[in-house]
Scaffold this motif. Structure first.
Motif, PDB file in Angstrom:
ATOM      1  N   ASP A   6      52.226  59.875  42.380  1.00  0.00           N
ATOM      2  CA  ASP A   6      51.446  59.304  41.286  1.00  0.00           C
ATOM      3  C   ASP A   6      51.244  60.356  40.191  1.00  0.00           C
ATOM      4  OD1 ASP A   6      51.264  57.174  43.003  1.00  0.00           O
ATOM      5  OD2 ASP A   6      49.100  57.309  43.298  1.00  0.00           O
ATOM      6  N   ASN A   7      51.181  59.895  38.949  1.00  0.00           N
ATOM      7  CA  ASN A   7      50.872  60.745  37.790  1.00  0.00           C
ATOM      8  C   ASN A   7      51.869  61.878  37.585  1.00  0.00           C
ATOM      9  OD1 ASN A   7      48.479  59.279  37.104  1.00  0.00           O
ATOM     10  ND2 ASN A   7      47.506  60.263  38.854  1.00  0.00           N
ATOM     11  N   THR A   8      53.153  61.586  37.741  1.00  0.00           N
ATOM     12  CA  THR A   8      54.189  62.568  37.443  1.00  0.00           C
ATOM     13  C   THR A   8      55.168  61.984  36.437  1.00  0.00           C
ATOM     14  OG1 THR A   8      55.493  61.855  39.352  1.00  0.00           O
ATOM     15  CG2 THR A   8      54.081  63.763  39.659  1.00  0.00           C
ATOM     16  N   GLN A   9      55.794  62.861  35.698  1.00  0.00           N
ATOM     17  CA  GLN A   9      56.756  62.430  34.693  1.00  0.00           C
ATOM     18  C   GLN A   9      58.155  62.407  35.291  1.00  0.00           C
ATOM     19  OE1 GLN A   9      56.935  64.880  31.218  1.00  0.00           O
ATOM     20  NE2 GLN A   9      58.105  63.406  30.072  1.00  0.00           N
ATOM     21  N   VAL A  10      58.907  61.356  34.993  1.00  0.00           N
ATOM     22  CA  VAL A  10      60.299  61.244  35.432  1.00  0.00           C
ATOM     23  C   VAL A  10      61.150  60.852  34.232  1.00  0.00           C
ATOM     24  CG1 VAL A  10      59.698  60.600  37.795  1.00  0.00           C
ATOM     25  CG2 VAL A  10      60.098  58.808  36.101  1.00  0.00           C
ATOM     26  N   THR A  11      62.440  61.032  34.379  1.00  0.00           N
ATOM     27  CA  THR A  11      63.384  60.578  33.358  1.00  0.00           C
ATOM     28  C   THR A  11      64.240  59.495  33.980  1.00  0.00           C
ATOM     29  OG1 THR A  11      63.440  62.754  32.344  1.00  0.00           O
ATOM     30  CG2 THR A  11      65.261  61.275  31.821  1.00  0.00           C
ATOM     31  N   ILE A  12      64.372  58.375  33.277  1.00  0.00           N
ATOM     32  CA  ILE A  12      65.257  57.299  33.716  1.00  0.00           C
ATOM     33  C   ILE A  12      66.420  57.260  32.739  1.00  0.00           C
ATOM     34  CG2 ILE A  12      63.858  55.571  32.507  1.00  0.00           C
ATOM     35  CD1 ILE A  12      64.789  53.549  34.667  1.00  0.00           C
ATOM     36  N   TYR A  13      67.645  57.117  33.277  1.00  0.00           N
ATOM     37  CA  TYR A  13      68.810  57.123  32.393  1.00  0.00           C
ATOM     38  C   TYR A  13      69.981  56.388  33.048  1.00  0.00           C
ATOM     39  CZ  TYR A  13      70.608  60.853  35.369  1.00  0.00           C
ATOM     40  OH  TYR A  13      71.051  61.587  36.439  1.00  0.00           O
ATOM     41  N   ASP A  14      70.834  55.856  32.204  1.00  0.00           N
ATOM     42  CA  ASP A  14      72.139  55.335  32.624  1.00  0.00           C
ATOM     43  C   ASP A  14      73.143  55.840  31.606  1.00  0.00           C
ATOM     44  OD1 ASP A  14      71.837  53.643  30.390  1.00  0.00           O
ATOM     45  OD2 ASP A  14      71.364  51.871  31.599  1.00  0.00           O
ATOM     46  N   ASN A  15      74.321  55.238  31.535  1.00  0.00           N
ATOM     47  CA  ASN A  15      75.332  55.761  30.618  1.00  0.00           C
ATOM     48  C   ASN A  15      75.070  55.388  29.159  1.00  0.00           C
ATOM     49  OD1 ASN A  15      75.902  53.055  31.035  1.00  0.00           O
ATOM     50  ND2 ASN A  15      78.118  53.332  30.903  1.00  0.00           N
ATOM     51  N   GLU A  16      73.998  54.626  28.881  1.00  0.00           N
ATOM     52  CA  GLU A  16      73.695  54.235  27.505  1.00  0.00           C
ATOM     53  C   GLU A  16      72.336  54.722  27.012  1.00  0.00           C
ATOM     54  OE1 GLU A  16      74.116  50.014  27.166  1.00  0.00           O
ATOM     55  OE2 GLU A  16      76.208  50.042  27.795  1.00  0.00           O
ATOM     56  N   ASN A  17      71.333  54.750  27.883  1.00  0.00           N
ATOM     57  CA  ASN A  17      69.961  55.051  27.458  1.00  0.00           C
ATOM     58  C   ASN A  17      69.323  56.119  28.332  1.00  0.00           C
ATOM     59  OD1 ASN A  17      69.749  52.970  25.384  1.00  0.00           O
ATOM     60  ND2 ASN A  17      69.839  51.510  27.072  1.00  0.00           N
ATOM     61  N   ILE A  18      68.288  56.729  27.766  1.00  0.00           N
ATOM     62  CA  ILE A  18      67.509  57.729  28.495  1.00  0.00           C
ATOM     63  C   ILE A  18      66.096  57.742  27.923  1.00  0.00           C
ATOM     64  CG2 ILE A  18      68.239  59.590  26.942  1.00  0.00           C
ATOM     65  CD1 ILE A  18      68.065  61.497  29.349  1.00  0.00           C
ATOM     66  N   GLU A  19      65.087  57.905  28.811  1.00  0.00           N
ATOM     67  CA  GLU A  19      63.713  58.080  28.351  1.00  0.00           C
ATOM     68  C   GLU A  19      62.870  58.707  29.457  1.00  0.00           C
ATOM     69  OE1 GLU A  19      61.168  54.294  28.162  1.00  0.00           O
ATOM     70  OE2 GLU A  19      63.218  53.489  28.225  1.00  0.00           O
ATOM     71  N   ASP A  20      61.815  59.360  29.038  1.00  0.00           N
ATOM     72  CA  ASP A  20      60.853  59.936  29.974  1.00  0.00           C
ATOM     73  C   ASP A  20      59.674  58.985  30.096  1.00  0.00           C
ATOM     74  OD1 ASP A  20      62.336  62.269  30.337  1.00  0.00           O
ATOM     75  OD2 ASP A  20      61.414  63.241  28.608  1.00  0.00           O
ATOM     76  N   VAL A  21      59.220  58.778  31.334  1.00  0.00           N
ATOM     77  CA  VAL A  21      58.067  57.913  31.585  1.00  0.00           C
ATOM     78  C   VAL A  21      57.171  58.571  32.619  1.00  0.00           C
ATOM     79  CG1 VAL A  21      59.231  55.749  30.995  1.00  0.00           C
ATOM     80  CG2 VAL A  21      59.295  56.574  33.352  1.00  0.00           C
ATOM     81  N   ILE A  22      55.936  58.133  32.643  1.00  0.00           N
ATOM     82  CA  ILE A  22      54.984  58.630  33.629  1.00  0.00           C
ATOM     83  C   ILE A  22      54.849  57.598  34.740  1.00  0.00           C
ATOM     84  CG2 ILE A  22      52.595  59.304  34.062  1.00  0.00           C
ATOM     85  CD1 ILE A  22      52.524  60.313  31.160  1.00  0.00           C
ATOM     86  N   VAL A  23      55.010  58.051  35.973  1.00  0.00           N
ATOM     87  CA  VAL A  23      54.805  57.190  37.141  1.00  0.00           C
ATOM     88  C   VAL A  23      53.301  57.153  37.387  1.00  0.00           C
ATOM     89  CG1 VAL A  23      55.214  56.903  39.612  1.00  0.00           C
ATOM     90  CG2 VAL A  23      57.025  57.815  38.143  1.00  0.00           C
ATOM     91  N   SER A  24      52.686  56.001  37.121  1.00  0.00           N
ATOM     92  CA  SER A  24      51.237  55.901  37.322  1.00  0.00           C
ATOM     93  C   SER A  24      50.892  55.683  38.782  1.00  0.00           C
ATOM     94  CB  SER A  24      50.639  54.792  36.452  1.00  0.00           C
ATOM     95  OG  SER A  24      51.284  53.566  36.740  1.00  0.00           O
ATOM     96  N   SER A  25      51.778  54.995  39.530  1.00  0.00           N
ATOM     97  CA  SER A  25      51.539  54.831  40.969  1.00  0.00           C
ATOM     98  C   SER A  25      52.856  54.526  41.676  1.00  0.00           C
ATOM     99  CB  SER A  25      50.517  53.723  41.233  1.00  0.00           C
ATOM    100  OG  SER A  25      51.039  52.465  40.857  1.00  0.00           O
ATOM    101  N   VAL A  26      52.848  54.805  42.981  1.00  0.00           N
ATOM    102  CA  VAL A  26      53.999  54.544  43.834  1.00  0.00           C
ATOM    103  C   VAL A  26      53.532  53.635  44.959  1.00  0.00           C
ATOM    104  CG1 VAL A  26      55.745  55.577  45.347  1.00  0.00           C
ATOM    105  CG2 VAL A  26      54.949  56.831  43.330  1.00  0.00           C
TER     106      VAL A  26
END
Length: 181
Positions: A114-134
């Motif tokens: 919880d409350n950690t930053q991750v990056t999500i990406y594929d071959n077209e897009n990328i962005e950083d998001v915060i995981v609020s809960s798991v």
């Protein structure tokens, strides 16, 4: 060992007859070595405090990157500012998702906290998001800006290390080595 001051006194000479009324403190090798030891101990203490300050600065910078991340980007090992464990948690998106999604189903949700930053990406897009809960293998995040394909990657860190600097890098494998001065 605490430093002990030497109380220095001057020679006091009677100006009328030249008689020594008070003998001054003699300058000896033992006293000079005592000075050197005091200076050296102060220097060592200063170096120790500098290292502690650097460690605190690193922890504060890490903790300030994402609210509540608790310094999870790098966990500094006790005793050395320069040693760090790189966080490389990773998972794969199980289904395609559209922009605005707030739930991400992944193959290994336990890789994240919880409350950690991750990056999500594929071959077209990328962005950083915060995981609020798991919750199991579902990550709750802020609304995504982009859409992602099934198989997109969600990763914890993509730090690039070079010339003594850590910068935003491309995804892949990196070797981090310690430089001893």
């Amino acid at each position: 060992m605490p430093y002990e001051m030497t109380e220095w006194v001057d020679d006091i000479v009677d100006p009328t007859n030249g008689e020594v009324l008070q003998e001054g403190t003699r300058y000896t090798a033992a006293r000079a070595n005592h000075f050197e030891k005091g200076i050296y101990d102060a220097h060592e203490k200063n170096d120790e405090q500098d290292n502690q300050i650097r460690r605190i600065q690193a922890l504060l910078e890490i903790d300030g990157r994402v609210p509540g991340n608790s310094g999870a980007f790098y966990d500094l090992l006790e005793g050395s500012f320069s040693r760090a464990i790189r966080q490389t948690n990773t998972a794969i998106l199980l289904n395609s998702i559209t922009a605005g999604a707030t739930q991400i189903d992944v193959d290994d949700g336990l890789a994240f906290e919880d409350n950690t930053q991750v990056t999500i990406y594929d071959n077209e897009n990328i962005e950083d998001v915060i995981v609020s809960s798991v919750d199991g293998d579902t990550l709750s995040v802020q609304p995504l800006v982009n859409s992602y394909k099934k198989g997109a990657r969600i990763e914890r860190s993509n730090v690039k290390v070079g010339n003594g600097l850590m910068t935003f890098g491309t995804w892949g494998t990196y070797t981090i080595s310690e430089v001893i001065e």
